[in-house]
Write an enzyme that holds these catalytic residues in place. Structure first.
Site, PDB file in Angstrom:
ATOM      1  N   GLU A  55       0.887  -1.156   0.000  1.00  0.00           N
ATOM      2  CA  GLU A  55       0.000   0.000   0.000  1.00  0.00           C
ATOM      3  C   GLU A  55       0.923   1.203   0.000  1.00  0.00           C
ATOM      4  OE1 GLU A  55      -1.378   2.802   0.194  1.00  0.00           O
ATOM      5  OE2 GLU A  55      -2.809   2.832   1.842  1.00  0.00           O
ATOM      6  N   GLU A 106       4.457   8.503  -3.647  1.00  0.00           N
ATOM      7  CA  GLU A 106       5.175   8.035  -2.455  1.00  0.00           C
ATOM      8  C   GLU A 106       6.326   7.092  -2.810  1.00  0.00           C
ATOM      9  OE1 GLU A 106       2.501   6.407   0.407  1.00  0.00           O
ATOM     10  OE2 GLU A 106       1.472   8.313   0.754  1.00  0.00           O
TER      11      GLU A 106
END
Length: 691
Positions: free
Chosen positions: A144, A153
């Site tokens: 995730e 990210e």
């Protein structure tokens, strides 16, 4: 070992030295992160659990041991799902030590310590082998690593390394793939978040138009995406110029390449208009067949939009094209998405796909005009707000005199231009940074004012008489806006600046704004309360997570502080009437004594009291004010409308994490609010009075 870190106080402007040591308590940082939101996202969790069970099942059907690698494990939730689904062992990687330590406690409390190993490293530092972090490569990869932009990210570098070093060829992946979608739109409102639009000012000698410099007109804008809750943008705020198109997909079960790439899609506009913005979002398939899907699509794309899950950790993206492009219905254009390791940007080209795809990959866009470095997206919208500008014009008209010597104190404000056009004799502007100095020079030059408004690049306390050409200031103005401000009262820096330049003011100086007031109101949020609530996980899977976060180093206790949120994106209704709490008199210098008020606020509507919203209002001149918060409360239910240009402060009651009976039955809220002039802090305490 103790470390002293310097930090500029956003309210007072003073540099403070803060002591930190190796035992620094990170609980507040975690409490304010998106862990609660993610853990409370039942749709996300259910889809992950379904995908993990299916992946483990496929591995078991092949007669293999199910060895899982979970990158970015956080609380360890997905690893515990994997073991519950039948995985033989799970390596859970978490780089943030306080989170990794808490994951160890959570895994232990739930009885999974023998099958889950927490590895406190970045995944690219994990080793495999008899003496390594992992005994063998994994055959199931769970991650995730996604943000609103999907790759922001560092998902791509992490996946690339994992496939090269940590997982078996042909491994199962959850999620299996991600797909990015885009839609071309025209939107005056959204475009006002990206460019300075012409500002019309009616003066005695005719209408004046404030224009932006050429550098801003041709600037590609900020390199960062503007992520917002598109589900709160009404359909009348934009016109769709294209259908939704698929831009690109990433298959996470195969080797991933982080190298820069571009993806061109030919589309035929469904409407004639001006292409300004690309709206984008993604979905993830948890299984190869695409039968388990988690989507970020906004409401106008989904059929049953009333059932759309609310999330704050994943939203939607607004990308601004480098320039406005006219398009005609039915005439083909090519929309190209460019990406590097961490970001995505778009370009629109005329012609056929074959012609457009000959374009070589472009570098990441970088702001050339400096405006996008000084002003964020809401600030652009604020400067382009005609009604707000009109308030300032009317206020200046009331206080300006033909012989006014005007000094403006804000970061990159257009008030000096307004003051000049409305007849001030002399105008100075104090800019505290080289960026704001350079930007204002460009704006003044574009409006032929470079010789008529003097820029002083200094902090207020360093101002000397010669900077003002030995003149005394008779009119001190400010919006106030300062780029370092996060909470509404941080812009009280204007008050400290006004105090610092007191010796340069005439005895009868006029201050605009005259004063400011702090207001508050008790509200019930439709969804935002979830970021501070205890969390379930998903149907059929129950583990103890939040209670362990409460008891251990990542304490989920109430912060006793307010935090900034753009409430136009988060619907709420008022439970009380708004109340003015504190008044700050800019006619006087900052006082030495603390300003304090306490009392009781009766709750006038039924509902769940989730917290208090606080905002500032600036009183420019008699009868003229601008608000950084509440615009209006409408209807019997008290639905709130907030200014979209500012973040408001939200103080969540600790009852958000307690039984509903405590939320539903208060009759009033006792409050104590104080302003400490030495620190510039607003200290607050609230207690619910139960019936």
């Amino acid at each position: 070992m103790k470390v002293f870190c310097g930090r500029a106080n956003p309210t007072t402007g003073a540099v403070e030295w803060l002591e930190e040591d190796e035992n620094y308590d990170y609980h507040q940082e975690i409490a304010r992160s998106c862990y609660a939101d993610m853990l409370n996202d039942k749709d996300r969790n259910a889809k992950y659990f379904q995908g993990i069970r299916a992946a483990v099942g496929r591995v078991k059907e092949r007669g293999e041991r199910a060895v899982v690698l979970d990158i970015g494990t956080g609380t360890g939730l997905l690893s515990m799902m994997a073991v519950t689904a039948g995985a033989d062992f799970c390596y859970a990687v978490e780089v943030f030590k306080p989170m990794a330590d808490t994951a160890v406690k959570i895994v232990e409390k739930n009885g999974f310590s023998d099958k889950i190993k927490i590895i406190n490293k970045h995944s690219t530092e994990v080793t495999v082998g008899p003496d390594g972090d992992m005994q063998s490569r994994a055959n199931i990869l769970i991650t995730e690593l996604f943000d609103t932009e999907l790759i922001g990210e560092g998902a791509l570098p992490s996946y690339e390394h994992a496939h090269r070093c940590l997982v078996q060829e042909g491994c199962e992946a959850v999620p299996h793939r991600a797909t990015v979608y885009a839609q071309l739109v025209e939107s005056k409102r959204m475009w006002s978040w990206n460019k300075l639009l012409p500002i019309h000012v009616r003066a005695e000698d005719g209408e004046k138009i404030i224009v932006s410099p050429p550098e801003m007109e041709n600037c590609p804008g900020a390199p960062s995406v503007y992520d917002i809750q598109l589900n709160q943008v009404p359909l009348h705020d934009f016109a769709a110029l294209s259908e939704v198109v698929t831009m690109f997909s990433v298959d996470f079960s195969k080797p991933v390449n982080r190298a820069s790439a571009h993806y061109a899609v030919q589309l035929k506009p469904i409407k004639t208009g001006t292409a300004q913005v690309v709206l984008s979002w993604w979905d993830i398939d948890m299984d190869p067949a695409g039968s388990i899907k988690c989507t970020m699509a906004p409401y106008w794309v989904q059929a049953a939009f009333e059932d759309i899950p609310w999330r704050d950790h994943w939203m939607q993206c607004v990308y601004f094209l480098p320039n406005e492009e006219p398009v005609s219905q039915g005439q083909s254009v090519v929309l190209t998405a460019f990406r590097d390791d961490y970001s995505v940007w778009y370009k629109l080209q005329k012609g056929r796909n074959e012609e457009a795809t000959t374009a070589i990959h472009e570098e990441t866009p970088v702001c050339l005009c400096q405006a996008h470095l000084l002003w964020n997206r809401p600030r652009f919208g604020e400067l382009n707000d005609r009604s707000r500008t009109t308030q300032y014009v009317h206020a200046l008209e009331k206080v300006l005199k033909p012989n006014s010597v005007c000094l403006s104190i804000s970061d990159g404000s257009l008030l000096p231009v307004l003051a000049h056009h409305l007849g001030a004799e002399e105008v100075f502007t104090l800019e505290s940074s080289a960026i704001s100095h350079s930007l204002m020079q460009k704006i003044f030059k574009a409006n032929h004012l470079e010789d008529k408004i003097k820029i002083i690049e200094k902090h207020p306390e360093l101002l000397i008489s010669s900077d003002l050409e030995d003149r005394k200031v008779s009119l001190l103005i400010g919006e106030p806006f300062f780029s370092t401000s996060l909470l509404p009262w941080h812009n009280l820096y204007f008050w400290y600046a006004r105090t610092a330049v007191s010796s340069h003011l005439t005895s009868d100086v006029t201050i605009l704004p005259r004063s400011a007031s702090l207001h508050m109101m008790v509200v019930e949020f439709k969804d935002l309360w979830r970021i501070r609530s205890p969390c379930g996980t998903c149907e059929g899977f129950d583990v103890h997570i939040m209670d362990e976060m409460i008891k251990n180093s990542l304490d989920f206790r109430e912060s006793r502080e307010a935090e900034p949120h753009p409430l136009w994106e988060y619907p709420c209704k008022s439970i009380s009437d708004p109340l003015e709490v504190l008044l700050f008199d800019f006619q006087q210098a900052v006082p030495e004594h603390t300003l304090r008020k306490e009392g009781s606020l009766n709750l006038s509507r039924t509902g769940k009291s989730h917290g208090v919203v606080l905002w500032m209002e600036y009183h420019l001149a008699p009868g003229l004010s601008v608000s950084t918060g509440l615009v209006q409360v409408s209807g019997e239910k008290g639905f709130c409308q907030w200014t979209p240009h500012c973040k408001q402060a939200v103080y969540f009651f600790n009852t958000v994490t307690e039984p509903e009976s405590l939320i539903n039955n208060p009759s009033a809220v006792a409050y104590a609010v104080s302003f400490n002039p030495k620190t510039g802090e607003v200290i607050m305490d609230f207690k619910l009075k139960l019936m």
